[in-house]
Design a protein around this motif. Structure first.
Motif, PDB file in Angstrom:
ATOM      1  N   ASN A   1       1.041   5.203   1.165  1.00 25.68           N
ATOM      2  CA  ASN A   1       0.437   5.829   2.394  1.00 25.68           C
ATOM      3  C   ASN A   1       0.331   7.384   1.763  1.00 25.68           C
ATOM      4  O   ASN A   1      -0.589   7.986   1.938  1.00 25.68           O
ATOM      5  CB  ASN A   1       1.363   6.000   3.702  1.00 25.68           C
ATOM      6  CG  ASN A   1       0.900   6.969   4.565  1.00 25.68           C
ATOM      7  OD1 ASN A   1      -0.256   6.644   5.256  1.00 25.68           O
ATOM      8  ND2 ASN A   1       1.789   7.776   5.233  1.00 25.68           N
ATOM      9  N   SER A   2       1.248   8.067   1.258  1.00 28.75           N
ATOM     10  CA  SER A   2       1.441   9.509   0.799  1.00 28.75           C
ATOM     11  C   SER A   2       2.237   9.724  -0.400  1.00 28.75           C
ATOM     12  O   SER A   2       3.387   8.619  -0.874  1.00 28.75           O
ATOM     13  CB  SER A   2       2.078  10.232   2.060  1.00 28.75           C
ATOM     14  OG  SER A   2       3.355   9.680   2.183  1.00 28.75           O
TER      15      SER A   2
ATOM     16  N   ASP B   1       0.871  -1.253  -0.095  1.00 28.14           N
ATOM     17  CA  ASP B   1      -0.029  -0.044   0.107  1.00 28.14           C
ATOM     18  C   ASP B   1       0.819   1.216  -0.196  1.00 28.14           C
ATOM     19  O   ASP B   1       2.001   1.399   0.493  1.00 28.14           O
ATOM     20  CB  ASP B   1      -0.962  -0.047   1.281  1.00 28.14           C
ATOM     21  CG  ASP B   1      -1.942  -0.812   1.125  1.00 28.14           C
ATOM     22  OD1 ASP B   1      -2.528  -1.243   0.367  1.00 28.14           O
ATOM     23  OD2 ASP B   1      -2.496  -1.559   2.070  1.00 28.14           O
TER      24      ASP B   1
ATOM     25  N   GLY C   1       5.344   4.199   1.547  1.00 26.74           N
ATOM     26  CA  GLY C   1       4.199   3.113   2.049  1.00 26.74           C
ATOM     27  C   GLY C   1       4.838   1.792   2.688  1.00 26.74           C
ATOM     28  O   GLY C   1       5.941   1.968   3.477  1.00 26.74           O
ATOM     29  N   TRP C   2       4.100   0.497   2.402  1.00 28.44           N
ATOM     30  CA  TRP C   2       4.492  -0.272   3.060  1.00 28.44           C
ATOM     31  C   TRP C   2       4.889  -1.734   1.960  1.00 28.44           C
ATOM     32  O   TRP C   2       4.417  -1.594   0.868  1.00 28.44           O
ATOM     33  CB  TRP C   2       3.398  -1.069   3.942  1.00 28.44           C
ATOM     34  CG  TRP C   2       2.963   0.118   4.864  1.00 28.44           C
ATOM     35  CD1 TRP C   2       3.767   0.106   6.362  1.00 28.44           C
ATOM     36  CD2 TRP C   2       2.117   1.263   5.157  1.00 28.44           C
ATOM     37  NE1 TRP C   2       3.311   1.053   6.951  1.00 28.44           N
ATOM     38  CE2 TRP C   2       2.184   1.747   6.207  1.00 28.44           C
ATOM     39  CE3 TRP C   2       1.506   1.668   3.959  1.00 28.44           C
ATOM     40  CZ2 TRP C   2       1.438   2.864   6.648  1.00 28.44           C
ATOM     41  CZ3 TRP C   2       0.695   2.694   4.279  1.00 28.44           C
ATOM     42  CH2 TRP C   2       0.605   3.326   5.462  1.00 28.44           C
TER      43      TRP C   2
ATOM     44  N   PRO D   1       5.198   3.668   7.630  1.00 34.74           N
ATOM     45  CA  PRO D   1       5.789   3.217   6.154  1.00 34.74           C
ATOM     46  C   PRO D   1       7.273   3.164   6.279  1.00 34.74           C
ATOM     47  O   PRO D   1       7.815   4.108   6.502  1.00 34.74           O
ATOM     48  CB  PRO D   1       5.138   4.420   5.173  1.00 34.74           C
ATOM     49  CG  PRO D   1       4.869   5.570   6.232  1.00 34.74           C
ATOM     50  CD  PRO D   1       4.644   4.868   7.598  1.00 34.74           C
TER      51      PRO D   1
ATOM     52  N   GLN E   1      -6.380   0.586   8.943  1.00 39.70           N
ATOM     53  CA  GLN E   1      -5.219   1.207   8.641  1.00 39.70           C
ATOM     54  C   GLN E   1      -3.774   0.447   9.121  1.00 39.70           C
ATOM     55  O   GLN E   1      -4.001  -0.392  10.163  1.00 39.70           O
ATOM     56  CB  GLN E   1      -5.241   2.458   9.424  1.00 39.70           C
ATOM     57  CG  GLN E   1      -6.399   3.506   9.167  1.00 39.70           C
ATOM     58  CD  GLN E   1      -6.133   3.740   7.621  1.00 39.70           C
ATOM     59  OE1 GLN E   1      -4.980   3.947   6.942  1.00 39.70           O
ATOM     60  NE2 GLN E   1      -7.231   3.686   6.930  1.00 39.70           N
ATOM     61  N   HIS E   2      -2.803   0.524   8.699  1.00 37.77           N
ATOM     62  CA  HIS E   2      -1.508   0.030   8.996  1.00 37.77           C
ATOM     63  C   HIS E   2      -1.369   0.423  10.399  1.00 37.77           C
ATOM     64  O   HIS E   2      -1.371   1.745  10.871  1.00 37.77           O
ATOM     65  CB  HIS E   2      -0.300   0.421   7.968  1.00 37.77           C
ATOM     66  CG  HIS E   2      -0.513  -0.274   6.774  1.00 37.77           C
ATOM     67  ND1 HIS E   2       0.144  -1.605   6.128  1.00 37.77           N
ATOM     68  CD2 HIS E   2      -1.306  -0.171   5.537  1.00 37.77           C
ATOM     69  CE1 HIS E   2      -0.051  -2.192   5.261  1.00 37.77           C
ATOM     70  NE2 HIS E   2      -1.141  -1.097   4.633  1.00 37.77           N
TER      71      HIS E   2
ATOM     72  N   SER F   1      -5.224   7.821   7.553  1.00 34.90           N
ATOM     73  CA  SER F   1      -4.165   7.176   7.739  1.00 34.90           C
ATOM     74  C   SER F   1      -3.587   7.504   9.360  1.00 34.90           C
ATOM     75  O   SER F   1      -3.836   8.591   9.742  1.00 34.90           O
ATOM     76  CB  SER F   1      -2.983   7.288   6.878  1.00 34.90           C
ATOM     77  OG  SER F   1      -1.888   6.721   7.253  1.00 34.90           O
TER      78      SER F   1
END
Length: 507
Positions: A252-253, A250, A422-423, A438, A433-434, A303
């Motif tokens: 994140n930003s 995923d 991200g991840w 990240p 959410q994680h 997030s």
């Protein structure tokens, strides 16, 4: 690292960035998209005299108004005899495209039609004399005969003419700006007439208002209305999707930096209408909050990890540029696409921030100073009038009513750098959410020709062709969409790649 002391003359995009930075240099203005377009007016064709209606006191109290010159192109099935115009409004008799365009887009579409025998086109506008002149310029520059091109007279001040035009076609490319004054009439005509519509607007207020007012009606009529299909904001929107696809896990930003490519050469003034749109954006920026509250009553999933905080001036290692906040339309458009894809496909949205990239520290400082001066002049009636009357003088030649010469644009190239964090893994439920920060970072670039003219002409033409040829892949039966959400399942990125707009993963 670029030079931090040399002061280059700001180019077409860095000068635009200087205008945008005026928002963030005033402490009372928040760093949210405020509705100011940066490049959508590049393809607007000007009237003799005033380019747009001087509304809201911008003409120091005078009520005179001159409409922007419009040019339209209609692309039809080869079986239609279009030399004498079009007749009938059945789907079988409808041609394929209508374009409100400048000569650069005309050239691009003429070449598309030359390579695709089943595609023909016509031009439309207020003045047959100007249409003839522009068509002759297209013949000269493309070396094509263009003998089967029909001319249609249509005017945004005459809504019946717009409706008749829309009833004869399948896709409209609307390049008449500023869109806050002229765009909605074309959208209404397209929905009523059953024609799909793309435009090159970079005005968040207009784009979001069209979605708010016409999404349901367009869906019911089976019409797709897709805004921001030029440099604003296809590179940002499709570039973000490309970055997400490049991630195994995923995202994140996303942090986007827009500027000129290292190999870019040449310099050109920015079109005067761009400056006018910036002033209109300043005057109406407060209206966006109410529009968004009604359009997006439900917030996006939040997030647990916010993007890296940035100041008003910083250096990006990934883009190798000094960066200033980009408060134009890209953030607004990308966020709407991410929201739309969440609703349609249940995909996790990203957090998105946009910046302008400058080649040196001194250029960035110049941008801040220019932005402050521009803001102050645009804030008062008298100085605003002076700014509109004498743009070349008060903007140090950065804006011009004449526009650039064709040869000045040939060596120019834009570069959009998007860095995602991200991840390694994906969580299928976008609402979940994680819990770990990240740890994965990846950068992609989108590179193409000069953004305002050749670049936008190529992008919007390919968007229109995609709507025409892949309508069954567009979301729902119709509606109002930003480009990322509209073209998610189409081959638009491949089409752009084949036509000089390159998407690459940066190693």
């Amino acid at each position: 690292m670029p030079s931090r002391d040399k002061v280059p003359k700001p180019g077409i995009y860095e000068a635009t960035a200087a205008v945008r930075v005026l928002y963030m240099t005033i402490s009372s203005v928040t760093l949210t998209p405020l509705g100011t377009p940066k490049l959508e007016a590049y393809l607007a064709v000007h009237t003799e005299g005033k380019a747009v209606c001087r509304r809201a006191g911008y003409n120091h109290g005078r009520q005179d108004c001159a409409h922007i010159q419009q040019l339209t192109m209609i692309v039809a099935d080869q079986t239609l005899g279009i030399k004498q115009g079009f007749h009938g409004d059945s789907e079988a008799n409808k041609p394929s495209h209508v374009f409100f365009v400048h000569q650069f887009t005309i050239h691009v579409v003429a070449r598309i039609a030359d390579k695709n025998p089943d595609v023909k086109f016509a031009y439309a506008g207020r003045s047959k004399e100007k249409l003839d002149k522009t068509l002759e310029m297209a013949r000269t520059n493309t070396k094509l005969e263009l003998n089967d091109v029909a001319l249609i007279i249509a005017d945004v001040s005459n809504e019946d003419s717009l409706l008749k035009m829309a009833q004869q076609t399948k896709v409209v490319i609307n390049c008449v700006g500023p869109y806050r004054f002229y765009g909605e009439k074309v959208v209404k005509a397209c929905i009523e007439g059953g024609a799909n519509h793309v435009d090159i607007s970079g005005e968040p207020q207009y784009l979001e208002t069209m979605q708010l007012k016409y999404a349901k009606e367009a869906e019911e009529k089976g019409v797709h209305i897709v805004g921001a299909c030029g440099f604003d904001s296809v590179p940002a929107d499709l570039g973000t999707l490309f970055l997400q696809e490049s991630f195994e896990g995923d995202v994140n930003s996303v942090e986007m930096v827009v500027g000129l490519h290292d190999e870019s050469s040449g310099n050109a003034p920015i079109n005067f209408t761009t400056m006018e749109c910036a002033i209109h954006g300043l005057a109406h920026s407060s209206e966006l909050k109410a529009i968004r509250k009604e359009l997006f009553p439900t917030p996006l999933p939040k997030s647990s990890f916010k993007p890296e905080p940035r100041g008003k001036l910083f250096f990006s290692e990934e883009a190798n540029r000094w960066c200033l906040p980009n408060l134009a339309s890209d953030r607004s458009v990308v966020t709407r696409s991410q929201r739309g894809i969440l609703d349609l496909e249940k995909r996790r949205p990203v957090q998105f921030n946009a910046y302008f990239g400058m080649s040196s520290l001194s250029t960035a400082i110049f941008g801040i100073v220019f932005g402050i001066l521009f803001y102050l002049m645009a804030s008062f009636t008298f100085t605003r009038s002076l700014l509109l009357k004498h743009p070349e003088f008060f903007t140090f030649g950065l804006f011009s009513r004449k526009g650039p010469k064709r040869e000045d644009l040939v060596g120019m190239k834009f570069c959009v750098t998007l860095t995602g964090k991200g991840w390694e893994n994906k969580i299928e439920d976008p609402e979940q959410q994680h819990t770990d920060p990240p740890t994965v970072s990846k950068t992609v670039t989108v590179v193409g020709p000069d953004p305002g003219y050749f670049g936008t002409a190529t992008i919007v033409s390919q968007c229109a062709l995609t709507v025409l040829q892949e309508k069954d892949k567009l979301p729902k039966s119709g509606g109002v969409f930003p480009p990322g959400a509209a073209f998610l399942k189409t081959t638009l990125r491949d089409r752009l790649q084949d036509n000089g707009i390159h998407f690459k993963v940066k190693e």
